[in-house]
Write an enzyme that holds these catalytic residues in place. Sequence first.
Site, PDB file in Angstrom:
ATOM      1  N   ARG A  70       0.909  -0.966   0.125  1.00 47.73           N
ATOM      2  CA  ARG A  70      -0.025   0.023  -0.058  1.00 47.73           C
ATOM      3  C   ARG A  70       0.651   1.189  -0.110  1.00 47.73           C
ATOM      4  O   ARG A  70       2.010   1.123   0.383  1.00 47.73           O
ATOM      5  CB  ARG A  70      -0.905   0.079   1.211  1.00 47.73           C
ATOM      6  CG  ARG A  70      -1.736  -1.241   1.561  1.00 47.73           C
ATOM      7  CD  ARG A  70      -2.476  -1.211   2.843  1.00 47.73           C
ATOM      8  NE  ARG A  70      -3.315  -2.569   3.059  1.00 47.73           N
ATOM      9  CZ  ARG A  70      -2.947  -3.499   3.524  1.00 47.73           C
ATOM     10  NH1 ARG A  70      -1.724  -3.772   3.727  1.00 47.73           N
ATOM     11  NH2 ARG A  70      -3.705  -4.654   3.703  1.00 47.73           N
ATOM     12  N   HIS A  93      -3.020  -9.792   4.574  1.00 50.20           N
ATOM     13  CA  HIS A  93      -4.366  -9.975   5.044  1.00 50.20           C
ATOM     14  C   HIS A  93      -4.650 -11.294   5.892  1.00 50.20           C
ATOM     15  O   HIS A  93      -5.815 -11.248   6.439  1.00 50.20           O
ATOM     16  CB  HIS A  93      -5.369 -10.067   3.821  1.00 50.20           C
ATOM     17  CG  HIS A  93      -5.587  -9.033   3.281  1.00 50.20           C
ATOM     18  ND1 HIS A  93      -6.527  -8.791   2.140  1.00 50.20           N
ATOM     19  CD2 HIS A  93      -5.248  -7.564   3.340  1.00 50.20           C
ATOM     20  CE1 HIS A  93      -6.427  -7.263   1.742  1.00 50.20           C
ATOM     21  NE2 HIS A  93      -5.810  -6.894   2.546  1.00 50.20           N
TER      22      HIS A  93
END
Length: 374
Positions: A205, A337
Amino acid sequence: MPNNQGRRRRFGSVRQLKSGRWQVRYPDPSTGQLRSAEETYAAKRAAEVALTHIEADISRGQWADPEAGKVFFGEYAAAWLKDRKLAARSRERNESVIRLHLLPTFGARPLSSITTAQVRAWRTECLTRTGEPTVVKAYQIMRAILNTAVDDELIRRNPCRVKGADRYDVPERPVLTVAEVYAVADAMAPRYRLLVLLAAFTGLRFGELASLRRRDVDTENGALMVQRSQAEMQTGALFDKAPKSDAGVRPVAFPTELLPDMKGHLDAYAGTGRDGHVFLGPQGGRLRRSNFRDDWIKARKNAGVTADVHFHDLRHTGNTLAASGASLRELMTRMGHSTPRAALIYQHMVNGRDREIADRLGSMIRETRGDVDS
């Protein structure tokens, strides 16, 4: 015929007021003191039925203090937010949603007065002036606030019962080809070229890339150690925050084909010392998403990428490219995740399957760049 005169009720009482209406009185289950019902009744029979219902609610543990329901939504929401354990950015975001989207409609209303019909009407009106993701977030926060009010026994039932209001369908985001990734990277200012390549071929990110330090880069094995993420407050203040879970702390391998780009970038643009930031702004300060956005749009247009591709779509691109041959667990670990503790993540170190994923991405780079360079 039996004479009922003088017989006393076992629970509460009804009496006629000077106005002619009938009043219900009953013992408060919390204090034992006699209290009057909220409303009066035109007929004695209606008052007696109401008293029977109150007695039944108390015996079933379903009685709610009418005075408690008079707590206003605005003051309760403020207390609710204060009691939440939230990261600074999440707290700021929730406060903004409550202030802008909930308080104008519900702030001055008692909790007990809010109905499902009112919530539905509010949502419909919000959708005419605000994007659906924001409305969904506002609805989720309101539902959470009122769920707590139910737990606090201030209301009996949560009125946020609008089917489907807590979710929305996320539109499919575009995926760039390897050639398009390089076209955009080559159109960027040189100090941002590696930023684009790493976003696409590691799936990191923007905040994770902006917080990278020199000590997080392993040029020998071609890997990055993700340990934090940069966040920006509405005031413009920047800070590094810890990942939301242990899965966010992870090593991520990058294609060895990017090693020359990495070494050249570290020599020319990174901060000094082991704690120097890998990516800096044009004046040598911290890299900001808000300042970077214009550079991204300009480079995208100059590269001939006509789709409305956001920088975050590079993460989607990288994860899509990496998906070939990778298991779900491997992808989740690479993306940050998964939920296992950090120790489990280190079992996937760069000499394992994550290295293989990065090498497959490297093969795609060689094939594409070989065509371009020929």
